[in-house]
Design a protein around this motif. Structure first.
Motif, PDB file in Angstrom:
ATOM      1  N   VAL A 125     -84.266  13.694 -55.864  1.00 51.16           N
ATOM      2  CA  VAL A 125     -84.967  12.526 -56.405  1.00 51.16           C
ATOM      3  C   VAL A 125     -85.926  11.951 -55.365  1.00 51.16           C
ATOM      4  N   ARG A 154     -82.995   4.647 -59.810  1.00 51.29           N
ATOM      5  CA  ARG A 154     -82.817   5.764 -60.744  1.00 51.29           C
ATOM      6  C   ARG A 154     -81.353   6.135 -60.864  1.00 51.29           C
ATOM      7  N   GLU A 197     -86.286   3.203 -54.802  1.00 50.63           N
ATOM      8  CA  GLU A 197     -86.535   3.758 -56.128  1.00 50.63           C
ATOM      9  C   GLU A 197     -85.456   4.766 -56.504  1.00 50.63           C
ATOM     10  N   ALA A 198     -84.995   5.539 -55.527  1.00 46.17           N
ATOM     11  CA  ALA A 198     -83.912   6.494 -55.788  1.00 46.17           C
ATOM     12  C   ALA A 198     -82.645   5.755 -56.219  1.00 46.17           C
ATOM     13  N   ARG A 250     -79.789   3.656 -63.185  1.00 49.07           N
ATOM     14  CA  ARG A 250     -80.127   3.892 -64.593  1.00 49.07           C
ATOM     15  C   ARG A 250     -79.315   5.041 -65.191  1.00 49.07           C
ATOM     16  N   THR A 251     -79.001   6.037 -64.374  1.00 48.84           N
ATOM     17  CA  THR A 251     -78.232   7.172 -64.900  1.00 48.84           C
ATOM     18  C   THR A 251     -76.756   6.838 -65.056  1.00 48.84           C
ATOM     19  N   ILE A 284     -90.026  11.702 -55.590  1.00 53.04           N
ATOM     20  CA  ILE A 284     -90.708  10.414 -55.427  1.00 53.04           C
ATOM     21  C   ILE A 284     -91.748  10.520 -54.308  1.00 53.04           C
TER      22      ILE A 284
END
Length: 288
Positions: free
Chosen positions: A61, A42, A38-39, A45-46, A65
């Protein structure tokens, strides 16, 4: 594509450390892998453009989470070490033999069992600071507390891990007595009593939901804070909020507001009123 590969390579260089953080936080190999993945999502996405310190950013992060996962687990009353059913019944049981040995050596099942007894915020503070030397300033941002409060979380967790007294400690009793005196003075309309337990530079903050319920957003100074609380708190009761004394406001039979307090010495230096249901749901609450 080259930019994506650049960030992917840098992430892979951090993966082992991130997995170690998540594993100690969660005690579950599969959940740790999910948190690390998940990190990465993310980070994707950034785009990574505004990140100066990738290692610190990824640690923050992953910490957030894991904190969310621990809080969700607490609400479901799950136990990943000895709980019922599922792959979390014994976190390392399904791993390969070499992975089992590595997990036992690096974490220790006994430590995981002890960590399971900590509130999520305590567990995060202890793991990140004591095991990975993450500064309290960064830990405070993850758990939405001041660096001093993050330090206290880690200290309390450390005492519990070491098997030392916690709730009966003199420090706890002192803090509880200060908050109890504040509550009594507020209910009785005792302005002098309120001033006696408030630091002259005390600061009060309320979140947006509390403001919608009628609270002021921010108040500075003992006189102003005492005036605001004088004759109030009739619906409040003492509570442990993530292991620290504070107030729980019950309206219509439901917990509607959590009031966290930072106590230094014999005075309250900061008060925070929280009415956001999502944040309230994440607290470990025990009424006193």
């Amino acid at each position: 594509m080259e930019k994506k590969n650049f960030w992917a390579d840098r992430f892979e260089a951090e993966r082992g450390r991130l997995r170690a953080v998540a594993l100690r936080m969660l005690g579950s190999q599969s959940e740790a892998e999910d948190a690390v993945q998940e990190a990465w999502l993310r980070l994707e996405r950034t785009g990574g453009g505004d990140i100066d310190n990738l290692g610190g950013w990824l640690t923050t992060v992953v910490g957030r989470i894991c904190l969310d996962m621990l809080r969700a687990r607490a609400r479901r009353r799950e136990d990943p070490i000895d709980g019922e059913g599922g792959e979390d019944r014994h976190a390392y049981a399904g791993a390969a033999a070499d992975e089992q040995a590595a997990l036992a050596d690096s974490v220790g099942l006994a430590l995981l069992v002890v960590l399971e007894r900590l509130a999520p915020a305590e567990r995060l503070a202890f793991v990140l600071h004591d095991m990975f030397d993450v500064p309290f300033e960064e830990i405070g941002r993850i758990v939405d507390r001041s660096p001093a409060a993050a330090r206290q979380l880690a200290s309390r967790a450390r005492r519990r891990v070491q098997g030392l007294p916690d709730t009966l400690s003199a420090d706890y009793e002192r803090r509880r007595n200060v908050v109890a005196a504040f509550l009594a003075a507020s209910r009785d309309g005792d302005f002098s009593g309120l001033l006696a337990v408030l630091d002259p530079d005390v600061v009060f903050h309320a979140d947006a939901d509390a403001v919608r319920l009628g609270s002021l957003a921010e108040i500075h100074g003992a006189d102003a804070v005492a005036t605001n609380f004088k004759g109030k708190a009739t619906a409040a009761r003492l509570a442990l909020i993530d292991g620290r004394p504070g107030l729980a406001v019950i309206l219509g039979g439901e917990l509607r507001i959590v009031v966290r307090m930072e106590v230094e010495g014999d005075h309250i230096v900061a008060i925070e009123s929280i009415a956001d249901p999502a944040r309230i749901a994440g607290f470990e609450m025990e009424y006193l």
